[in-house]
Design a protein around this motif. Structure first.
Motif, PDB file in Angstrom:
ATOM      1  N   THR A 236       0.838  -1.209   0.000  1.00 18.96           N
ATOM      2  CA  THR A 236       0.000   0.000   0.000  1.00 18.96           C
ATOM      3  C   THR A 236       0.866   1.249   0.000  1.00 18.96           C
ATOM      4  O   THR A 236       0.610   2.196  -0.749  1.00 18.96           O
ATOM      5  CB  THR A 236      -0.917   0.003   1.234  1.00 18.96           C
ATOM      6  N   ILE A 237       1.891   1.227   0.844  1.00 17.90           N
ATOM      7  CA  ILE A 237       2.739   2.416   0.954  1.00 17.90           C
ATOM      8  C   ILE A 237       3.409   2.722  -0.377  1.00 17.90           C
ATOM      9  O   ILE A 237       3.468   3.876  -0.806  1.00 17.90           O
ATOM     10  CB  ILE A 237       3.811   2.206   2.054  1.00 17.90           C
ATOM     11  N   ILE A 238       3.894   1.681  -1.047  1.00 17.41           N
ATOM     12  CA  ILE A 238       4.565   1.898  -2.331  1.00 17.41           C
ATOM     13  C   ILE A 238       3.583   2.456  -3.364  1.00 17.41           C
ATOM     14  O   ILE A 238       3.928   3.309  -4.177  1.00 17.41           O
ATOM     15  CB  ILE A 238       5.181   0.567  -2.844  1.00 17.41           C
ATOM     16  N   TYR A 239       2.368   2.003  -3.302  1.00 14.46           N
ATOM     17  CA  TYR A 239       1.408   2.448  -4.307  1.00 14.46           C
ATOM     18  C   TYR A 239       0.828   3.829  -4.008  1.00 14.46           C
ATOM     19  O   TYR A 239       0.398   4.545  -4.910  1.00 14.46           O
ATOM     20  CB  TYR A 239       0.271   1.427  -4.452  1.00 14.46           C
ATOM     21  N   LEU A 240       0.821   4.167  -2.727  1.00 12.99           N
ATOM     22  CA  LEU A 240       0.159   5.408  -2.286  1.00 12.99           C
ATOM     23  C   LEU A 240       0.520   6.654  -3.097  1.00 12.99           C
ATOM     24  O   LEU A 240      -0.384   7.400  -3.511  1.00 12.99           O
ATOM     25  CB  LEU A 240       0.461   5.630  -0.801  1.00 12.99           C
ATOM     26  N   PRO A 241       1.818   6.922  -3.347  1.00 10.27           N
ATOM     27  CA  PRO A 241       2.144   8.151  -4.085  1.00 10.27           C
ATOM     28  C   PRO A 241       1.473   8.226  -5.459  1.00 10.27           C
ATOM     29  O   PRO A 241       1.227   9.321  -5.960  1.00 10.27           O
ATOM     30  CB  PRO A 241       3.660   8.078  -4.251  1.00 10.27           C
ATOM     31  N   SER A 242       1.155   7.054  -6.041  1.00 10.92           N
ATOM     32  CA  SER A 242       0.554   7.072  -7.375  1.00 10.92           C
ATOM     33  C   SER A 242      -0.842   7.666  -7.365  1.00 10.92           C
ATOM     34  O   SER A 242      -1.335   8.096  -8.405  1.00 10.92           O
ATOM     35  CB  SER A 242       0.475   5.658  -7.950  1.00 10.92           C
ATOM     36  N   ILE A 243      -1.484   7.666  -6.208  1.00 11.90           N
ATOM     37  CA  ILE A 243      -2.841   8.220  -6.189  1.00 11.90           C
ATOM     38  C   ILE A 243      -2.862   9.657  -5.697  1.00 11.90           C
ATOM     39  O   ILE A 243      -3.894  10.308  -5.704  1.00 11.90           O
ATOM     40  CB  ILE A 243      -3.815   7.357  -5.350  1.00 11.90           C
ATOM     41  N   VAL A 244      -1.685  10.172  -5.287  1.00 13.71           N
ATOM     42  CA  VAL A 244      -1.618  11.597  -4.926  1.00 13.71           C
ATOM     43  C   VAL A 244      -1.691  12.399  -6.225  1.00 13.71           C
ATOM     44  O   VAL A 244      -1.002  12.081  -7.183  1.00 13.71           O
ATOM     45  CB  VAL A 244      -0.306  11.903  -4.188  1.00 13.71           C
ATOM     46  N   PRO A 245      -2.532  13.416  -6.268  1.00 13.42           N
ATOM     47  CA  PRO A 245      -2.615  14.216  -7.498  1.00 13.42           C
ATOM     48  C   PRO A 245      -1.248  14.773  -7.897  1.00 13.42           C
ATOM     49  O   PRO A 245      -0.443  15.134  -7.038  1.00 13.42           O
ATOM     50  CB  PRO A 245      -3.560  15.352  -7.116  1.00 13.42           C
ATOM     51  N   ALA A 246      -1.019  14.812  -9.201  1.00 12.85           N
ATOM     52  CA  ALA A 246       0.294  15.225  -9.718  1.00 12.85           C
ATOM     53  C   ALA A 246       0.719  16.580  -9.181  1.00 12.85           C
ATOM     54  O   ALA A 246       1.879  16.783  -8.825  1.00 12.85           O
ATOM     55  CB  ALA A 246       0.258  15.253 -11.244  1.00 12.85           C
ATOM     56  N   VAL A 247      -0.232  17.502  -9.088  1.00 11.34           N
ATOM     57  CA  VAL A 247       0.121  18.843  -8.624  1.00 11.34           C
ATOM     58  C   VAL A 247       0.575  18.810  -7.172  1.00 11.34           C
ATOM     59  O   VAL A 247       1.576  19.416  -6.793  1.00 11.34           O
ATOM     60  CB  VAL A 247      -1.078  19.799  -8.788  1.00 11.34           C
ATOM     61  N   ALA A 248      -0.148  18.042  -6.374  1.00 11.56           N
ATOM     62  CA  ALA A 248       0.196  17.966  -4.956  1.00 11.56           C
ATOM     63  C   ALA A 248       1.579  17.370  -4.770  1.00 11.56           C
ATOM     64  O   ALA A 248       2.400  17.895  -4.007  1.00 11.56           O
ATOM     65  CB  ALA A 248      -0.848  17.143  -4.209  1.00 11.56           C
ATOM     66  N   SER A 249       1.861  16.283  -5.490  1.00  9.32           N
ATOM     67  CA  SER A 249       3.174  15.679  -5.287  1.00  9.32           C
ATOM     68  C   SER A 249       4.270  16.591  -5.835  1.00  9.32           C
ATOM     69  O   SER A 249       5.364  16.643  -5.279  1.00  9.32           O
ATOM     70  CB  SER A 249       3.241  14.280  -5.898  1.00  9.32           C
ATOM     71  N   ALA A 250       3.963  17.330  -6.895  1.00 13.13           N
ATOM     72  CA  ALA A 250       4.958  18.273  -7.397  1.00 13.13           C
ATOM     73  C   ALA A 250       5.269  19.337  -6.355  1.00 13.13           C
ATOM     74  O   ALA A 250       6.432  19.702  -6.156  1.00 13.13           O
ATOM     75  CB  ALA A 250       4.461  18.937  -8.679  1.00 13.13           C
ATOM     76  N   MET A 251       4.231  19.808  -5.664  1.00 12.20           N
ATOM     77  CA  MET A 251       4.460  20.813  -4.616  1.00 12.20           C
ATOM     78  C   MET A 251       5.330  20.240  -3.506  1.00 12.20           C
ATOM     79  O   MET A 251       6.232  20.895  -2.986  1.00 12.20           O
ATOM     80  CB  MET A 251       3.133  21.293  -4.026  1.00 12.20           C
ATOM     81  N   ILE A 252       5.045  18.992  -3.138  1.00  9.22           N
ATOM     82  CA  ILE A 252       5.839  18.350  -2.087  1.00  9.22           C
ATOM     83  C   ILE A 252       7.307  18.310  -2.494  1.00  9.22           C
ATOM     84  O   ILE A 252       8.206  18.648  -1.720  1.00  9.22           O
ATOM     85  CB  ILE A 252       5.314  16.925  -1.816  1.00  9.22           C
ATOM     86  N   TRP A 253       7.539  17.913  -3.759  1.00 13.74           N
ATOM     87  CA  TRP A 253       8.929  17.822  -4.213  1.00 13.74           C
ATOM     88  C   TRP A 253       9.593  19.177  -4.291  1.00 13.74           C
ATOM     89  O   TRP A 253      10.785  19.311  -4.051  1.00 13.74           O
ATOM     90  CB  TRP A 253       8.986  17.106  -5.564  1.00 13.74           C
ATOM     91  N   MET A 254       8.825  20.204  -4.641  1.00 14.02           N
ATOM     92  CA  MET A 254       9.422  21.535  -4.650  1.00 14.02           C
ATOM     93  C   MET A 254       9.949  21.901  -3.271  1.00 14.02           C
ATOM     94  O   MET A 254      11.002  22.509  -3.128  1.00 14.02           O
ATOM     95  CB  MET A 254       8.389  22.563  -5.113  1.00 14.02           C
ATOM     96  N   TRP A 255       9.202  21.500  -2.256  1.00 14.88           N
ATOM     97  CA  TRP A 255       9.651  21.782  -0.892  1.00 14.88           C
ATOM     98  C   TRP A 255      10.851  20.923  -0.515  1.00 14.88           C
ATOM     99  O   TRP A 255      11.824  21.402   0.037  1.00 14.88           O
ATOM    100  CB  TRP A 255       8.513  21.548   0.105  1.00 14.88           C
ATOM    101  N   LEU A 256      10.756  19.635  -0.831  1.00 13.81           N
ATOM    102  CA  LEU A 256      11.850  18.732  -0.472  1.00 13.81           C
ATOM    103  C   LEU A 256      13.157  19.154  -1.137  1.00 13.81           C
ATOM    104  O   LEU A 256      14.228  19.084  -0.542  1.00 13.81           O
ATOM    105  CB  LEU A 256      11.506  17.304  -0.908  1.00 13.81           C
TER     106      LEU A 256
END
Lengths: 295, 467
Positions: free
Chosen positions: A105-125
């Motif tokens: 589940t954990i491995i798959y989880l990021p795939s269901i995060v909306p692209a924009v949201a995960s992009a924002m997370i990466w911008m911060w990281l």
């Protein structure tokens, strides 16, 4: 037979119609438009033959070659990374450990995060000054990077951010792995072979169809990278992440040069077709189908 | 036996599809002239429906709704349908135009698709209305808020002009014992004075300021200044230094000329030589102006006057002064505009709606909140009207009237997007080259010279001169 034909067509009609209306129709339209100077705002559209294509290849449009080069670089970096990493993760997730479902589940989880949201997370990281990754690196006295904001590091950084979403590739690998009959492994155990022999003599040959499929899909997906350029970098710095599809989008929707953008789209289509074809051709020598040669 | 039938079926479907697609295309090509031809006689006054598209935050859309209500009250036979497109506005409007589903009036931006559309004759020439209208004319509006395809062809009028100022945290200046930026344009700082102050207010984590020995530029806690690398901000200084994006005759690329280069270099020096302003990489850590000033991450920042809305909500001692002056005091005026589509069947009513949208009374909440400025000139010159949106308001600190209100009327400069033809394509070359300047990898002269020939090839003239 006639009746079967009728029902067959009836039941596949939604899929065929959907494909025809929303994929094939627009494709044909864009092929026609790629031979015109279609500009959304213009009243008149003229047939210009292959002008759009000669303009592209003549070198007049430097950004065409630039974006093509950047996209190739991205594909070359990303495809092996995705395949190796997701195969490795799939192998681990296929082990009979406690809490396997949770890990999956954990491995798959990021795939269901909306692209924009995960992009924002990466911008911060990846923020060069405040980001978690650089903070950790500097705490460990390791060199830091400008990541998305450096000309040399931007493409590897984008590859890194996309690796986050490999969950679905992992799932497909897992499906392939679970299809391997147990008795092959038992045979190796009987012969005294260890973990590595199992991997190289059973697992890898048996999942080659899955590797083949995932490679094709990853190549296609990587050539079409867009979200990352749109959200993370806007093509910068200094055009170093001007991905092909982002450039295509900018040409079509900002500059309204739809005819020219259609030509760009068709070139990408041919490139993807070419690489898919190459992989298909080579697949005969390395993809193993248990049921015989069915490529 | 089924094989041929199947392919016939599929071929048939494809042909139908193709026909549908092509007919859709040709429809969009022929329909527009028809509607514009019939637009002259919109005699019947029954149930007119106007459609309008805007972007913006919900707070920004509220005044439009209010203006529409006022308008509908005055014109009972007209209904206005407001379409709020929050994201990807240009993409959606482009699609609407391609599908021949065009609004009557739309908010447009000079930097993106407004001029490409205008060049294809999509908009009414608002000059025709301005010439005959009793209520408004170019003279009653703030300068530089009308956009023209060429002299005499007005394609849009801005409902809320915006100009730039030097916003700052008063407490930082008090604590450092430094005189804050003057608000009167006559007393404006020179660039060197500005740099000196910025140095004194740039502090590293050891408490050293940028003009002291041992100052560590890698560990800055508080930046003295923040000048963003957006053209809207740096254009102020290019104009102030006598430079331009394009020569006065519209024939030559201007950014590699000495005046523009000097302004760009001085801004780059703030980041890379004086270390008083965050570089583009560092500025990724700098929050929005209100937070940056409030948390003392930045002491002063050049920003549009719209920043005062956020600053007012942040509840701290902020104020605004005039920007430092290189040679001449100048502020660039930027704003969105309302344009009327040629395809509207009711041009007169749409024009009346546009006027209602320009009415500051309808957007008084946005004016008092600090986000907008009014477009009619008398709201700046008539003390009673001026008081309505500048006095006793959190968003309008003591320096506001002199630093913003006075300057926009007398020292305003048209935004480059409004008069430089082919601006986008020129900036596609300029922006990547400037990345290197902001990062200190190239001088402004080197970077602008390196693209000058290509940029020159993209120069197509100016919109504000007759050719």
């Amino acid at each position: 037979m006639r009746k079967g034909m009728f029902y067959g067509l009836l039941f596949t009609a939604p899929a065929i119609l959907g494909f025809a209306i929303f994929t094939l129709g627009p494709m044909i339209a864009s092929l026609v438009l790629s031979l015109t100077d279609y500009n959304v705002f213009k009243e008149q559209t003229a047939f210009v033959g292959l002008d759009n294509f000669t303009r592209l290849f003549s070198g007049e449009d430097e950004l065409f070659y630039k974006s093509l080069g950047i996209t190739f670089y991205f594909v070359v970096l990303r495809v092996p990374a995705v395949i190796l990493l997701s195969f490795g993760i799939a192998l681990l997730l296929n082990l009979n450990v406690k809490g396997r479902a949770i890990f999956r589940t954990i491995i798959y989880l990021p795939s269901i995060v909306p692209a924009v949201a995960s992009a924002m997370i990466w911008m911060w990281l990846l923020n060069p000054d405040l980001g978690l990754i650089n903070s950790l690196l500097s705490r460990l006295h390791l060199p830091t990077s400008n990541w998305l904001y450096g000309e040399g590091s931007v493409i590897p950084s984008v590859v890194l951010t996309t690796l986050w979403g490999i969950g679905s590739t992992v799932i497909i690998f897992l499906a392939g792995l679970s299809g391997i009959p147990r008795q092959y492994y038992e045979a190796i155990e009987v012969d005294g072979g260890g973990w590595f022999r199992k991997l190289s003599h059973v697992t890898v040959p048996m999942v080659t169809p899955t590797i083949f499929f995932n490679t094709i899909m990853t190549i296609i997906g990587s050539f079409q990278v867009f979200n990352e350029a749109y959200i993370l970098t806007q093509g910068g710095p200094n055009n170093q992440s001007l991905f092909y599809v982002f450039y295509l989008w900018r040409t079509g929707f900002r500059d309204a040069e739809m005819g020219y953008a259609s030509a760009l789209a068709w070139i990408l289509f041919i490139i993807i077709l070419f690489f898919t074809f190459i992989v298909f051709r080579t697949s005969k020598s390395w993809v193993y189908y248990e049921g015989g040669d069915r490529t | 036996m089924s094989q041929p039938r199947k392919s016939v079926f599929i071929t048939l479907t494809l042909v139908l599809m193709l026909a549908a697609v092509l007919s859709a295309c040709s429809k969009s090509n022929t329909a527009s002239p028809d509607t514009s031809a019939s637009s002259g006689n919109s005699g019947s006054k029954e149930n007119i429906k106007l459609r309008m598209t805007v972007w913006g935050s919900p707070e920004e859309v509220a005044p439009y709704k209010k203006a529409i209500q006022n308008f509908e009250a005055k014109h009972p036979s007209v209904k206005v349908e407001l379409q709020h497109i929050a994201a990807d506005y240009d993409t959606k409007l482009t699609t609407m135009v391609a599908g021949n589903d065009v609004p009557d009036i739309a908010m447009m931006e000079s930097g993106t698709i407004a001029f490409p559309m205008a060049e294809q004759g999509k908009f009414y020439n608002l000059q025709e209305f301005l010439d005959t209208d009793a209520d408004i004319s170019p003279d009653t509006l703030v300068p530089n808020i009308t956009y023209s395809l060429e002299p005499g062809n007005v394609i849009g009028i801005g409902p809320g002009p915006e100009s730039f100022g030097l916003f700052y945290n008063e407490d930082i200046f008090k604590e450092a014992g430094i005189e804050p930026p003057p608000s009167n344009v006559a007393d404006a700082w020179t660039w060197d004075e500005f740099v000196e102050v910025a140095k004194k207010l740039t502090v590293d984590t050891n408490g050293k300021t940028a003009d002291q020995e041992g100052f560590n530029p890698a560990k800055i806690k508080q930046y003295g200044a923040n000048i963003s690398t957006w053209w809207g901000v740096y254009s102020n200084f290019i104009y102030s230094n006598g430079g331009d994006f394009i020569s006065a005759d519209g024939k030559t690329f201007g950014l590699n000329q000495p005046e523009a280069v000097e302004a760009l270099q001085k801004i780059s020096d703030l980041m890379n030589v004086h270390h008083v302003s965050p570089s583009p990489v560092q500025s990724k850590n700098i929050p929005a102006t209100n937070v940056a000033l409030q948390t003392k991450k930045v002491a002063m920042t050049v920003d549009g006057q719209w920043a005062s809305a956020g600053l007012a909500q942040s509840k701290f001692n902020f104020n605004v002064g005039v920007m430092p002056v290189m040679k001449e005091p100048v502020t660039t005026v930027v704003c969105g505009m309302f344009s009327i589509f040629k395809s509207t069947k009711h041009p007169q009513e749409t024009w009346e709606l546009l006027k209602a949208l320009l009415d500051p009374e309808a957007s008084i909440d946005m004016l008092t909140a600090g986000t907008w400025m009014p477009s009619p000139k008398d709201w700046y010159t008539d003390p009673a009207l001026l008081a309505k949106w500048t006095e006793n308001l959190d968003a309008r600190p003591s320096g506001y009237k002199e630093a913003i209100v006075d300057v926009i009327l007398i020292k305003g400069h048209q935004t480059p997007t409004g008069y430089v033809k082919n601006f986008n394509n020129i900036m596609d070359l300029v922006n990547p080259a400037l990345d290197k300047v902001w990062l200190g990898q190239q001088t402004a002269q080197e970077a602008m010279d390196s693209i000058a020939a290509k940029a020159q090839a993209q120069i197509k003239g100016r919109r504000d001169i007759k050719e």
